[in-house]
Motif scaffolding. Structure first.
Motif, mmCIF file in Angstrom:
data_model
loop_
_atom_site.group_PDB
_atom_site.id
_atom_site.type_symbol
_atom_site.label_atom_id
_atom_site.label_comp_id
_atom_site.label_asym_id
_atom_site.label_seq_id
_atom_site.Cartn_x
_atom_site.Cartn_y
_atom_site.Cartn_z
ATOM 1 N N ARG A 40 1.106 -1.682 -0.324
ATOM 2 C CA ARG A 40 -0.242 -0.218 -0.155
ATOM 3 C C ARG A 40 0.592 1.201 -0.191
ATOM 4 N N LEU A 41 0.930 2.502 -0.493
ATOM 5 C CA LEU A 41 1.336 3.407 -0.806
ATOM 6 C C LEU A 41 0.388 4.233 -1.013
ATOM 7 N N SER A 42 0.915 5.372 0.083
ATOM 8 C CA SER A 42 0.344 6.799 0.632
ATOM 9 C C SER A 42 0.351 8.113 -0.842
ATOM 10 N N ASP A 43 -0.286 8.617 -0.611
ATOM 11 C CA ASP A 43 -0.132 10.053 -1.615
ATOM 12 C C ASP A 43 1.571 10.458 -1.832
ATOM 13 N N ARG A 44 1.207 10.660 -0.867
ATOM 14 C CA ARG A 44 2.749 11.547 -0.128
ATOM 15 C C ARG A 44 3.721 10.287 -0.525
ATOM 16 N N LYS A 45 3.760 8.958 -0.219
ATOM 17 C CA LYS A 45 5.094 8.759 -0.636
ATOM 18 C C LYS A 45 5.137 8.464 -2.546
ATOM 19 N N VAL A 46 3.985 7.994 -2.724
ATOM 20 C CA VAL A 46 4.361 8.213 -4.612
ATOM 21 C C VAL A 46 4.472 9.570 -4.686
ATOM 22 N N MET A 47 4.365 10.743 -4.324
ATOM 23 C CA MET A 47 4.986 11.368 -4.784
ATOM 24 C C MET A 47 6.097 12.093 -4.535
ATOM 25 N N GLU A 48 6.749 11.149 -3.103
ATOM 26 C CA GLU A 48 8.068 11.186 -2.763
ATOM 27 C C GLU A 48 9.620 9.688 -4.734
ATOM 28 N N TYR A 49 8.458 9.040 -4.302
ATOM 29 C CA TYR A 49 9.182 8.527 -5.346
ATOM 30 C C TYR A 49 8.864 9.127 -7.203
ATOM 31 N N LEU A 50 8.170 9.677 -7.319
ATOM 32 C CA LEU A 50 8.065 10.313 -8.379
ATOM 33 C C LEU A 50 9.155 11.221 -8.443
ATOM 34 N N SER A 51 9.590 12.351 -7.791
ATOM 35 C CA SER A 51 9.849 12.818 -6.795
ATOM 36 C C SER A 51 11.813 12.600 -7.572
ATOM 37 N N GLU A 52 11.827 11.546 -6.993
ATOM 38 C CA GLU A 52 12.991 10.830 -6.862
ATOM 39 C C GLU A 52 13.563 10.821 -8.951
ATOM 40 N N PHE A 53 12.724 10.665 -9.497
ATOM 41 C CA PHE A 53 12.853 10.312 -11.271
ATOM 42 C C PHE A 53 12.934 11.424 -11.729
ATOM 43 N N PHE A 54 11.888 12.730 -10.931
ATOM 44 C CA PHE A 54 12.549 14.168 -11.877
ATOM 45 C C PHE A 54 12.156 15.191 -10.322
ATOM 46 N N ASP B 263 -7.614 3.135 -16.729
ATOM 47 C CA ASP B 263 -7.418 2.131 -16.324
ATOM 48 C C ASP B 263 -6.935 1.557 -15.448
ATOM 49 N N LEU B 264 -6.187 2.570 -14.346
ATOM 50 C CA LEU B 264 -5.914 1.767 -13.162
ATOM 51 C C LEU B 264 -6.840 2.614 -11.568
ATOM 52 N N GLN B 265 -7.759 3.186 -11.995
ATOM 53 C CA GLN B 265 -9.274 3.468 -11.056
ATOM 54 C C GLN B 265 -9.036 2.976 -10.592
ATOM 55 N N TYR C 120 1.484 -1.971 -7.687
ATOM 56 C CA TYR C 120 1.493 -1.982 -8.866
ATOM 57 C C TYR C 120 0.455 -1.623 -10.062
ATOM 58 N N ARG C 121 -0.217 -0.650 -9.361
ATOM 59 C CA ARG C 121 -0.486 0.958 -10.110
ATOM 60 C C ARG C 121 0.906 1.944 -9.888
ATOM 61 N N PHE C 122 1.862 1.519 -8.956
ATOM 62 C CA PHE C 122 2.843 2.807 -8.948
ATOM 63 C C PHE C 122 3.842 2.317 -10.195
ATOM 64 N N ILE C 123 3.985 0.831 -10.589
ATOM 65 C CA ILE C 123 4.794 0.622 -11.911
ATOM 66 C C ILE C 123 4.378 0.313 -12.918
ATOM 67 N N ASN C 124 2.572 -0.126 -12.795
ATOM 68 C CA ASN C 124 1.897 0.369 -14.513
ATOM 69 C C ASN C 124 2.182 2.148 -14.882
ATOM 70 N N ALA C 125 2.101 2.874 -13.592
ATOM 71 C CA ALA C 125 2.014 4.618 -14.494
ATOM 72 C C ALA C 125 3.788 4.650 -14.862
ATOM 73 N N VAL C 126 4.824 4.816 -14.208
ATOM 74 C CA VAL C 126 6.037 4.145 -14.354
ATOM 75 C C VAL C 126 6.696 3.377 -15.598
ATOM 76 N N SER C 127 6.011 2.625 -16.164
ATOM 77 C CA SER C 127 6.054 1.929 -17.180
ATOM 78 C C SER C 127 5.321 2.163 -18.491
ATOM 79 N N ASP C 128 3.919 2.987 -17.952
ATOM 80 C CA ASP C 128 3.140 3.703 -18.939
ATOM 81 C C ASP C 128 4.477 4.970 -19.603
#
Length: 310
Positions: free
Chosen positions: A210-224, A254-256, A263-271
């Motif tokens: 399970r990923l919180s929205d805050r954790k997702v944004m931390e991960y995304l910010s590591e990419f950019f 498709d991820l809603q 898994y949702r995070f991996i799909n978003a990055v893969s997309d």
């Protein structure tokens, strides 16, 4: 002709710069090799000095169709013909194999094929279609390389996850025992089902993270990341890419129903890795994206490691 694509065919659409022959139905190997413009042989000739003296230890790989020199290689180098790569795939994967695309890059120095396996897998409620890629060179620049590349059908995302317990790629050098090693591969490269089984376990595990929205944004910010030492243009470009990837996680239709998980995070990055347009397009960026199908995509691998460490 644009970019590095020389000849190719594809099923239903032209993936690179409008180049190549389009067919409606995926062909078998005999038709595929002709459609791809790969129905030629590589012959070897002497490499000579300006005075015509042969140079010991080297051979020139020459394309039979136009006598162009594809590369100079060691005399230990064993040519793997285009038709042998298709025959290998037919033999390895069995009846029912069809080819989605194939062709030549860099004036015939590199050739590739992408075969669709007849199996379909349902993993975490998603239909996953396995594909098999072979990349070969005729200039000595790389080994024969084969790779599994699963595709999530609903959005055509490639899920090239690197598992420790299941091989996704295999290579062999162009030496005298290459054909023997290809024969061995028929026994050892039964990794298609093993890899897909491991993928099923991996995706189930990702769905449990399970990923919180805050954790997702931390991960995304590591990419950019956006930092103070960046120029205004760099910050702008990074924010554009960050917002693009953010939308692919939070807003993709498709991820809603997937839930906010790994898994949702991996799909978003893969997309993003599979479909996003770069800030600066090079003429070869689509070819380079295809090469990552074989080599692996560092962005997807990084996302997977992020979730594993969550």
């Amino acid at each position: 002709m644009a970019a590095n694509v020389e000849t190719m065919f594809s099923v239903r659409e032209k993936p690179w710069h409008g180049i190549g022959t389009v067919v409606q139905d995926a062909p078998g190997s005999r038709e595929a090799i002709q459609l791809a413009g790969l129905d030629w042989q590589v012959v070897q000739g002497d490499v000579c000095t300006d005075s015509g003296e042969p140079i010991a230890g080297y051979k020139a790989n020459i394309r039979s169709a136009d006598r162009s020199v594809l590369g100079v290689v060691s005399d230990r180098y064993q040519v793997v013909q285009n038709e042998e790569a298709f025959a290998f795939t037919d033999g390895l994967l069995g009846e029912g194999v069809t080819y989605e695309t194939a062709g030549a890059l860099q004036g015939g120095k590199r050739v590739f094929l992408l075969a669709r396996l007849p199996q379909r897998f349902i993993i975490a409620g998603d239909e996953i279609m396995p594909y098999f890629v072979i990349m070969n060179s005729h200039d000595g620049s790389c080994a024969v390389k084969a790779a599994m590349t699963p595709v999530r059908v609903v959005c055509q995302n490639t899920l090239n996850l690197a598992f420790r317990t299941a091989k996704r790629t295999w290579t062999a050098r162009h030496t005298s025992n290459i054909k023997g090693r290809i024969e061995d591969a028929r026994a050892t490269l039964q990794f298609a089902e093993k890899y897909m089984a491991e993928m099923g376990k991996g995706i189930d595990s990702l769905a449990q993270v399970r990923l919180s929205d805050r954790k997702v944004m931390e991960y995304l910010s590591e990419f950019f990341p956006v930092t103070e030492d960046m120029s205004a243009a760099q910050k702008k470009n990074s924010l554009v890419l960050l917002n693009d990837m953010k939308a692919r996680y939070f807003d993709a239709p498709d991820l809603q129903e997937t839930g906010k998980n790994g898994y949702r995070f991996i799909n978003a990055v893969s997309d993003f890795a599979t479909h996003a347009q770069p800030i600066r397009k090079t003429k070869n960026y689509k070819e380079n994206l295809f090469l990552k199908t074989v080599e692996g995509n560092p962005m997807i691998d990084k996302a997977y490691q992020m979730v594993l460490s969550a």
